[in-house]
Design an enzyme around this catalytic site. Sequence first.
Site, PDB file in Angstrom:
ATOM      1  N   ASP A  21      50.690   9.159 -91.957  1.00  0.00           N
ATOM      2  CA  ASP A  21      49.569   8.375 -91.277  1.00  0.00           C
ATOM      3  C   ASP A  21      48.452   7.677 -92.582  1.00  0.00           C
ATOM      4  O   ASP A  21      47.954   8.570 -93.290  1.00  0.00           O
ATOM      5  CB  ASP A  21      48.718   9.468 -90.485  1.00  0.00           C
ATOM      6  CG  ASP A  21      47.812   8.747 -90.031  1.00  0.00           C
ATOM      7  OD1 ASP A  21      47.350   7.696 -89.789  1.00  0.00           O
ATOM      8  OD2 ASP A  21      47.236   9.674 -89.031  1.00  0.00           O
TER       9      ASP A  21
ATOM     10  N   CYS B 166      46.914   2.324 -86.125  1.00  0.00           N
ATOM     11  CA  CYS B 166      47.681   2.120 -87.365  1.00  0.00           C
ATOM     12  C   CYS B 166      49.194   1.913 -87.630  1.00  0.00           C
ATOM     13  O   CYS B 166      49.766   0.810 -87.294  1.00  0.00           O
ATOM     14  CB  CYS B 166      47.320   3.245 -88.217  1.00  0.00           C
ATOM     15  SG  CYS B 166      45.755   3.584 -88.821  1.00  0.00           S
ATOM     16  N   ARG B 167      49.912   3.036 -87.425  1.00  0.00           N
ATOM     17  CA  ARG B 167      51.322   2.925 -87.564  1.00  0.00           C
ATOM     18  C   ARG B 167      51.982   2.329 -86.406  1.00  0.00           C
ATOM     19  O   ARG B 167      52.925   1.348 -86.711  1.00  0.00           O
ATOM     20  CB  ARG B 167      51.885   4.281 -87.810  1.00  0.00           C
ATOM     21  CG  ARG B 167      51.381   4.870 -89.049  1.00  0.00           C
ATOM     22  CD  ARG B 167      52.020   6.332 -89.297  1.00  0.00           C
ATOM     23  NE  ARG B 167      51.210   7.259 -88.535  1.00  0.00           N
ATOM     24  CZ  ARG B 167      51.127   8.589 -88.259  1.00  0.00           C
ATOM     25  NH1 ARG B 167      52.242   9.203 -88.784  1.00  0.00           N
ATOM     26  NH2 ARG B 167      50.327   9.109 -87.651  1.00  0.00           N
ATOM     27  N   SER B 168      51.833   2.543 -85.270  1.00  0.00           N
ATOM     28  CA  SER B 168      52.545   2.305 -84.127  1.00  0.00           C
ATOM     29  C   SER B 168      52.155   0.655 -83.911  1.00  0.00           C
ATOM     30  O   SER B 168      53.035  -0.266 -83.507  1.00  0.00           O
ATOM     31  CB  SER B 168      52.343   2.915 -82.790  1.00  0.00           C
ATOM     32  OG  SER B 168      51.180   3.034 -82.507  1.00  0.00           O
TER      33      SER B 168
ATOM     34  N   ASN C  29      47.238   4.893 -81.864  1.00  0.00           N
ATOM     35  CA  ASN C  29      47.708   3.622 -81.486  1.00  0.00           C
ATOM     36  C   ASN C  29      46.516   2.719 -82.289  1.00  0.00           C
ATOM     37  O   ASN C  29      46.564   1.772 -81.718  1.00  0.00           O
ATOM     38  CB  ASN C  29      47.879   3.498 -79.972  1.00  0.00           C
ATOM     39  CG  ASN C  29      48.504   2.089 -79.772  1.00  0.00           C
ATOM     40  OD1 ASN C  29      48.211   1.488 -78.870  1.00  0.00           O
ATOM     41  ND2 ASN C  29      49.536   1.716 -80.273  1.00  0.00           N
TER      42      ASN C  29
ATOM     43  N   CYS D  77      52.538   6.235 -82.009  1.00  0.00           N
ATOM     44  CA  CYS D  77      51.951   7.051 -83.265  1.00  0.00           C
ATOM     45  C   CYS D  77      51.045   8.193 -82.562  1.00  0.00           C
ATOM     46  O   CYS D  77      50.786   8.295 -81.349  1.00  0.00           O
ATOM     47  CB  CYS D  77      51.581   6.464 -84.420  1.00  0.00           C
ATOM     48  SG  CYS D  77      50.029   5.388 -84.266  1.00  0.00           S
TER      49      CYS D  77
END
Length: 163
Positions: free
Chosen positions: A127, A14-16, A12, A9
């Site tokens: 995001d 939140c999402r990933s 690195n 993401c």
Amino acid sequence: MTYRVCFVCTGNICRSPMAESVFRARAAEAELTDLVEVDSAGTGSWHEGEGADPRAVAVLEEHGYDIDHTARRFDPSWFSRLDLVIALDSGHLKALRRMAPTEEDARKVRLLRSYDPGAGDDLDVPDPYYGGLDGFAECLERVEAASTGLLAAVREHLEGRAA
């Protein structure tokens, strides 16, 4: 032979890392821990060395996922050792394909939600960073939905290698 997947993401945090945690758990449930290596990174270096966003950690833990994470930036040299690079949105997809050293490496980059048959044309994981906890919960839902299809694809690839 180990199959290596890296989720990417922006920063690195939140999402990933959420995708990494979910997919690692799915691989463990499928008893593929010895065959699948799961990692994550960001396209940028803003948060290198930091832990995951506390909201991401809270949502993951609330849903029974473990997370031990330190943010880092994706390095193009990693393409040579990775089998699959999973982008969390179309911006990451474009950035990763641009940094791929070869066409073969660029073909390793896929959008996570492309593995979710229910995603339709909406293949980005939004995001959640600038919003509240509900955005992180929505992110987790999308990651979980796509992880099932991703696991099936990885399993299929592993079985093809064994054949």
